[in-house]
Design a protein around this motif. Structure first.
Motif, PDB file in Angstrom:
ATOM      1  N   SER A 166      -7.262  -0.871 -15.762  1.00 57.62           N
ATOM      2  CA  SER A 166      -5.912  -0.787 -14.998  1.00 57.62           C
ATOM      3  C   SER A 166      -5.784   0.587 -14.424  1.00 57.62           C
ATOM      4  O   SER A 166      -5.665   1.495 -15.290  1.00 57.62           O
ATOM      5  N   ILE A 167      -5.872   0.914 -13.021  1.00 59.66           N
ATOM      6  CA  ILE A 167      -5.957   2.476 -12.780  1.00 59.66           C
ATOM      7  C   ILE A 167      -4.650   1.685 -11.754  1.00 59.66           C
ATOM      8  O   ILE A 167      -4.603   0.678 -10.762  1.00 59.66           O
ATOM      9  N   GLU A 168      -3.634   2.785 -12.036  1.00 59.66           N
ATOM     10  CA  GLU A 168      -2.502   2.422 -11.148  1.00 59.66           C
ATOM     11  C   GLU A 168      -2.428   3.724 -10.051  1.00 59.66           C
ATOM     12  O   GLU A 168      -2.891   5.123 -10.726  1.00 59.66           O
ATOM     13  N   VAL A 169      -2.188   3.752  -9.164  1.00 61.49           N
ATOM     14  CA  VAL A 169      -2.029   4.985  -8.122  1.00 61.49           C
ATOM     15  C   VAL A 169      -0.406   4.643  -7.582  1.00 61.49           C
ATOM     16  O   VAL A 169       0.170   3.493  -7.251  1.00 61.49           O
ATOM     17  N   SER A 170      -0.667   5.841  -7.444  1.00 61.47           N
ATOM     18  CA  SER A 170       0.869   6.746  -6.972  1.00 61.47           C
ATOM     19  C   SER A 170       1.525   6.541  -5.954  1.00 61.47           C
ATOM     20  O   SER A 170       2.744   7.129  -5.316  1.00 61.47           O
ATOM     21  N   ASN A 171       0.528   6.793  -4.566  1.00 60.27           N
ATOM     22  CA  ASN A 171       0.326   6.973  -3.249  1.00 60.27           C
ATOM     23  C   ASN A 171       0.785   5.630  -2.479  1.00 60.27           C
ATOM     24  O   ASN A 171      -0.603   4.861  -2.563  1.00 60.27           O
ATOM     25  N   SER A 172       1.840   5.752  -1.900  1.00 63.09           N
ATOM     26  CA  SER A 172       2.121   4.065  -1.533  1.00 63.09           C
ATOM     27  C   SER A 172       1.928   4.339   0.170  1.00 63.09           C
ATOM     28  O   SER A 172       2.137   3.026   0.938  1.00 63.09           O
ATOM     29  N   SER A 173       1.745   5.419   0.403  1.00 60.15           N
ATOM     30  CA  SER A 173       1.556   5.490   1.533  1.00 60.15           C
ATOM     31  C   SER A 173      -0.478   6.047   2.312  1.00 60.15           C
ATOM     32  O   SER A 173      -0.409   6.821   3.041  1.00 60.15           O
ATOM     33  N   ILE A 174      -1.433   5.095   1.830  1.00 60.34           N
ATOM     34  CA  ILE A 174      -2.587   5.252   1.699  1.00 60.34           C
ATOM     35  C   ILE A 174      -2.633   4.710   3.566  1.00 60.34           C
ATOM     36  O   ILE A 174      -2.314   3.825   4.077  1.00 60.34           O
ATOM     37  N   ASP A 175      -3.506   5.040   4.810  1.00 63.51           N
ATOM     38  CA  ASP A 175      -3.395   4.838   6.010  1.00 63.51           C
ATOM     39  C   ASP A 175      -3.764   2.865   5.713  1.00 63.51           C
ATOM     40  O   ASP A 175      -4.720   3.378   5.360  1.00 63.51           O
ATOM     41  N   PRO A 176      -3.821   2.294   6.383  1.00 62.36           N
ATOM     42  CA  PRO A 176      -4.458   1.365   6.560  1.00 62.36           C
ATOM     43  C   PRO A 176      -5.328   0.847   7.635  1.00 62.36           C
ATOM     44  O   PRO A 176      -5.721   0.490   6.689  1.00 62.36           O
ATOM     45  N   LYS A 177      -5.538   2.481   8.196  1.00 65.03           N
ATOM     46  CA  LYS A 177      -7.008   2.126   8.806  1.00 65.03           C
ATOM     47  C   LYS A 177      -8.345   2.366   7.722  1.00 65.03           C
ATOM     48  O   LYS A 177      -8.973   2.045   8.925  1.00 65.03           O
ATOM     49  N   LEU A 178      -8.084   2.478   6.895  1.00 64.51           N
ATOM     50  CA  LEU A 178      -9.080   2.357   6.353  1.00 64.51           C
ATOM     51  C   LEU A 178      -9.919   1.562   5.866  1.00 64.51           C
ATOM     52  O   LEU A 178     -10.377   1.257   5.188  1.00 64.51           O
ATOM     53  N   ASN A 179      -8.472   0.392   5.988  1.00 61.22           N
ATOM     54  CA  ASN A 179      -9.388  -0.369   5.944  1.00 61.22           C
ATOM     55  C   ASN A 179     -10.179  -1.141   4.213  1.00 61.22           C
ATOM     56  O   ASN A 179     -11.672  -2.265   4.309  1.00 61.22           O
ATOM     57  N   ILE A 180      -9.041  -1.486   2.871  1.00 56.89           N
ATOM     58  CA  ILE A 180      -9.385  -1.157   1.754  1.00 56.89           C
ATOM     59  C   ILE A 180     -10.269  -2.609   1.793  1.00 56.89           C
ATOM     60  O   ILE A 180      -9.507  -3.319   1.920  1.00 56.89           O
TER      61      ILE A 180
END
Length: 319
Positions: free
Chosen positions: A123-137
């Protein structure tokens, strides 16, 4: 210029000096870049730094480890790292001769390579909760979408083990001008005269996706019979190469927001004599910012890993 060799050019009274870069291959014949006292702007060279990340320790850029043992623990080694993370972004697009962006597309993917053969899951935990939603992940069907909503990249339970040593695509994302509310990363303005060509590139402060570019290179194909010479290259570097020129802008961003290039010709030229112009981009700063990463195994124990990221261009040009 002489065909087959990279040449130098300058005003007769000025010396030439070598360009340094860790990303371009060395030419077969030494070449030198321009140095003109009247050139405006500061020529910047990016610092050559290596970054190593680990969930156990992190190597500081300012301080060197005190022992060889600590270096060995941090440096990427197939016998020491459990997983390898690689975030790749590709930027493509088309700019008109007037400088307007006709198309722009960014594609990115996060790949994970399992080095430790004993791992069944990670598992990879990501600390940035403000990832730009426009990137459409987008996340693959084999990964847990609910966990990703919590900032964790991991396989669904009961799906077995990945093959070791092979990259696994865990996330994909993309963005384009047609997505709406997207600003190009830089502005490019060109001027075409009967015996001159000028261009100015400016970092676009209206956009927030691209923090900066380590290097932008514009490659001009110019025929020898036009007798082209460089008049100015403020805030950048100009290099004569076989059948043309390279215009290099180092660290385009808030600290070096603009650069200009001026070419003069002994005889008149047409727009098609200098277009298309190929654009190459290099940057370690990606649009997708994970923040601090933590990797763990299926039993929630920390994993040792290396993380690399970068942006490059693919079919980006002016025509």
């Amino acid at each position: 210029m002489v065909d087959g060799d990279k040449k130098k050019f300058s005003k007769p009274e000025e010396p030439l000096f070598n360009i340094e870069t860790s990303n371009l291959s060395k030419p077969s014949v030494d070449f030198e870049k321009l140095s003109m006292k009247e050139v405006k702007g500061l020529q910047l060279k990016p610092a050559k730094q290596k970054y190593f990340f680990s969930s156990r320790k992190q190597l500081s850029k300012e301080k060197n480890p005190k022992s060889d043992e600590s270096i060995a623990e941090l440096a990427f080694n197939l016998l020491l790292e459990d997983i390898y993370l690689n975030l790749e972004e590709r930027l493509s697009g088309l700019i008109s001769s007037s400088g307007n962006w006709k198309s722009l597309e960014l594609k990115g993917v996060l790949k994970v390579t399992l080095i430790n053969k004993k791992l069944k899951n990670f598992s990879i935990e990501v600390s940035n909760s403000s990832i730009d939603p426009k990137l459409n992940i987008k996340i693959p069907p084999s990964f847990d979408k609910k966990k990703w909503s919590e900032g964790i990249v991991t396989l669904k339970e009961g799906l077995g083990q990945f093959s070791d040593g092979k990259p696994i695509e865990t996330l994909k994302y993309g963005i384009s001008l047609s997505s709406g509310n997207i600003h190009p990363p830089f502005k490019l303005t060109t001027w075409l005269g009967s015996n001159a060509f000028a261009a100015e590139i400016e970092f676009n402060p209206q956009q927030s996706l691209f923090p900066k570019f380590d290097k932008i290179t514009l490659i001009f194909s110019v025929m020898d019979n036009l007798g082209a010479t460089v008049k100015d290259f403020s805030g950048s570097e100009a290099i004569a190469v076989k059948n043309g020129y390279k215009w290099e802008i180092n660290s385009l961003g808030p600290d070096n927001p603009s650069a200009t290039l001026e070419l003069e010709f002994k005889k008149g030229f047409k727009v098609e004599d200098i277009l298309p112009i190929e654009i190459e981009i290099e940057s370690q700063k990606t649009c997708l910012n994970f923040g601090t990463l933590i990797a763990k195994d299926e039993d929630d124990r920390p994993l040792s890993f290396k993380f690399e990221s970068g942006v490059a261009s693919s079919n980006l040009r002016i025509e």
